[in-house]
Motif scaffolding. Structure first.
Motif, PDB file in Angstrom:
ATOM      1  N   LEU A  23      23.448  10.873  32.035  1.00 31.63           N
ATOM      2  CA  LEU A  23      22.900  11.001  33.390  1.00 31.63           C
ATOM      3  C   LEU A  23      21.501  10.388  33.475  1.00 31.63           C
ATOM      4  O   LEU A  23      21.178   9.716  34.457  1.00 31.63           O
ATOM      5  CB  LEU A  23      22.861  12.481  33.814  1.00 31.63           C
ATOM      6  CG  LEU A  23      24.207  13.108  34.167  1.00 31.63           C
ATOM      7  CD1 LEU A  23      24.039  14.600  34.430  1.00 31.63           C
ATOM      8  CD2 LEU A  23      24.801  12.435  35.380  1.00 31.63           C
ATOM      9  N   ARG A  24      20.679  10.625  32.444  1.00 31.10           N
ATOM     10  CA  ARG A  24      19.331  10.034  32.434  1.00 31.10           C
ATOM     11  C   ARG A  24      19.406   8.502  32.424  1.00 31.10           C
ATOM     12  O   ARG A  24      18.659   7.834  33.128  1.00 31.10           O
ATOM     13  CB  ARG A  24      18.543  10.521  31.223  1.00 31.10           C
ATOM     14  CG  ARG A  24      17.997  11.877  31.366  1.00 31.10           C
ATOM     15  CD  ARG A  24      17.125  12.251  30.183  1.00 31.10           C
ATOM     16  NE  ARG A  24      16.754  13.655  30.273  1.00 31.10           N
ATOM     17  CZ  ARG A  24      16.576  14.456  29.237  1.00 31.10           C
ATOM     18  NH1 ARG A  24      16.728  13.972  28.022  1.00 31.10           N
ATOM     19  NH2 ARG A  24      16.236  15.699  29.413  1.00 31.10           N
ATOM     20  N   ARG A  25      20.318   7.957  31.603  1.00 29.87           N
ATOM     21  CA  ARG A  25      20.474   6.509  31.564  1.00 29.87           C
ATOM     22  C   ARG A  25      20.938   5.957  32.904  1.00 29.87           C
ATOM     23  O   ARG A  25      20.416   4.950  33.389  1.00 29.87           O
ATOM     24  CB  ARG A  25      21.478   6.119  30.473  1.00 29.87           C
ATOM     25  CG  ARG A  25      20.841   5.561  29.223  1.00 29.87           C
ATOM     26  CD  ARG A  25      21.915   5.034  28.331  1.00 29.87           C
ATOM     27  NE  ARG A  25      22.929   6.076  28.243  1.00 29.87           N
ATOM     28  CZ  ARG A  25      23.449   6.592  27.121  1.00 29.87           C
ATOM     29  NH1 ARG A  25      23.127   6.098  26.001  1.00 29.87           N
ATOM     30  NH2 ARG A  25      24.314   7.556  27.121  1.00 29.87           N
ATOM     31  N   GLU A  29      18.793   3.529  35.198  1.00 29.32           N
ATOM     32  CA  GLU A  29      19.285   2.226  35.637  1.00 29.32           C
ATOM     33  C   GLU A  29      19.224   2.107  37.157  1.00 29.32           C
ATOM     34  O   GLU A  29      18.814   1.068  37.696  1.00 29.32           O
ATOM     35  CB  GLU A  29      20.724   2.014  35.139  1.00 29.32           C
ATOM     36  CG  GLU A  29      20.826   1.770  33.649  1.00 29.32           C
ATOM     37  CD  GLU A  29      22.265   1.738  33.163  1.00 29.32           C
ATOM     38  OE1 GLU A  29      23.193   1.891  33.997  1.00 29.32           O
ATOM     39  OE2 GLU A  29      22.468   1.580  31.949  1.00 29.32           O
ATOM     40  N   LYS A  30      19.624   3.161  37.876  1.00 23.41           N
ATOM     41  CA  LYS A  30      19.547   3.141  39.337  1.00 23.41           C
ATOM     42  C   LYS A  30      18.102   3.008  39.793  1.00 23.41           C
ATOM     43  O   LYS A  30      17.799   2.243  40.716  1.00 23.41           O
ATOM     44  CB  LYS A  30      20.163   4.417  39.934  1.00 23.41           C
ATOM     45  CG  LYS A  30      21.659   4.454  39.887  1.00 23.41           C
ATOM     46  CD  LYS A  30      22.180   5.728  40.523  1.00 23.41           C
ATOM     47  CE  LYS A  30      23.694   5.799  40.438  1.00 23.41           C
ATOM     48  NZ  LYS A  30      24.215   7.064  41.010  1.00 23.41           N
ATOM     49  N   LYS A  36      13.358  -2.839  41.171  1.00 26.04           N
ATOM     50  CA  LYS A  36      13.500  -4.301  41.217  1.00 26.04           C
ATOM     51  C   LYS A  36      13.742  -4.765  42.648  1.00 26.04           C
ATOM     52  O   LYS A  36      13.132  -5.741  43.106  1.00 26.04           O
ATOM     53  CB  LYS A  36      14.639  -4.757  40.309  1.00 26.04           C
ATOM     54  CG  LYS A  36      14.755  -6.266  40.204  1.00 26.04           C
ATOM     55  CD  LYS A  36      15.844  -6.650  39.236  1.00 26.04           C
ATOM     56  CE  LYS A  36      15.913  -8.126  39.037  1.00 26.04           C
ATOM     57  NZ  LYS A  36      16.484  -8.870  40.110  1.00 26.04           N
ATOM     58  N   SER A  37      14.620  -4.057  43.368  1.00 23.75           N
ATOM     59  CA  SER A  37      14.893  -4.401  44.762  1.00 23.75           C
ATOM     60  C   SER A  37      13.628  -4.256  45.604  1.00 23.75           C
ATOM     61  O   SER A  37      13.306  -5.124  46.422  1.00 23.75           O
ATOM     62  CB  SER A  37      16.004  -3.513  45.310  1.00 23.75           C
ATOM     63  OG  SER A  37      16.138  -3.673  46.694  1.00 23.75           O
ATOM     64  N   PHE A  38      12.907  -3.172  45.405  1.00 26.23           N
ATOM     65  CA  PHE A  38      11.660  -2.946  46.148  1.00 26.23           C
ATOM     66  C   PHE A  38      10.633  -4.029  45.819  1.00 26.23           C
ATOM     67  O   PHE A  38       9.962  -4.557  46.704  1.00 26.23           O
ATOM     68  CB  PHE A  38      11.096  -1.557  45.813  1.00 26.23           C
ATOM     69  CG  PHE A  38       9.819  -1.235  46.507  1.00 26.23           C
ATOM     70  CD1 PHE A  38       9.809  -0.927  47.854  1.00 26.23           C
ATOM     71  CD2 PHE A  38       8.618  -1.255  45.815  1.00 26.23           C
ATOM     72  CE1 PHE A  38       8.625  -0.628  48.501  1.00 26.23           C
ATOM     73  CE2 PHE A  38       7.434  -0.969  46.453  1.00 26.23           C
ATOM     74  CZ  PHE A  38       7.439  -0.647  47.797  1.00 26.23           C
ATOM     75  N   THR A  39      10.532  -4.401  44.550  1.00 27.24           N
ATOM     76  CA  THR A  39       9.594  -5.449  44.136  1.00 27.24           C
ATOM     77  C   THR A  39       9.975  -6.791  44.761  1.00 27.24           C
ATOM     78  O   THR A  39       9.110  -7.513  45.264  1.00 27.24           O
ATOM     79  CB  THR A  39       9.565  -5.566  42.602  1.00 27.24           C
ATOM     80  OG1 THR A  39       9.274  -4.293  42.039  1.00 27.24           O
ATOM     81  CG2 THR A  39       8.529  -6.571  42.143  1.00 27.24           C
TER      82      THR A  39
END
Length: 178
Positions: A23-25, A29-30, A36-39
């Protein structure tokens, strides 16, 4: 029995640890994808803002040049019309057509340059290959398809200039009364 319970608890604890790691991974990743999308969106907006600044500057520069050309044309017209009683009416029409054509073409050129700077088109139609036997006819057809209003205005002004010249010649040298 305690050993089996301890073994079961250790097994359950290990499975819980494995599930939480998964779940942490997934969450990591999400979160990385969202970051990345925000950047990317931030960089895109930054580029748009920088581009808009250059567009504002170019628009202001072009329109200030248009205003200068327009008022320069008005100055020429005012000097022509100030001496209107001393100038032959045919010469007045001729000079007015020349000044009008110059001002019109300068304003069109400024708008054309502005459109090129902004990556836009101001053409009436985008026909690619006009047909014709000679280069000159191809060139005229291309202008007619892309900028018919420019060509029509210039033709009309030219015909008015030629008409005023012919009228002036007929009155002064042939003795006609118009």
């Amino acid at each position: 029995q305690i050993k089996s319970m301890n073994a079961a608890l250790a097994s359950a604890s290990q499975k819980i640890q494995e599930v939480t790691d998964v779940l942490r991974r997934e969450q990591s990743e999400k979160l990385d994808e969202e970051i990345k999308s925000f950047t990317d969106e931030t960089h895109e907006l930054k580029n748009k803002i920088e581009d808009s600044y250059t567009q504002f500057v170019s628009i202001l520069g072009i329109f200030s040049a248009i205003v200068l050309v327009f008022f320069g044309g008005m100055t020429a017209f005012s000097s022509i019309f100030a001496n209107m009683q001393n100038i032959n009416r045919f010469k007045l029409v001729f000079v007015t057509c020349v000044v009008g054509e110059i001002v019109f073409n300068l304003i069109f050129m400024f708008l054309y340059i502005l459109a090129k700077l902004l990556g836009r088109e101001i053409v009436a139609s985008t026909a690619v290959n006009p047909s014709g036997k000679y280069v000159f006819t191809k060139w005229i057809k291309r202008i007619w398809v892309r900028y018919p209003y420019i060509l029509l205005f210039n033709i009309i002004m030219f015909l008015m200039m030629m008409g005023s010249y012919v009228s002036w010649y007929l009155v002064n040298y042939c003795g006609w009364r118009l």
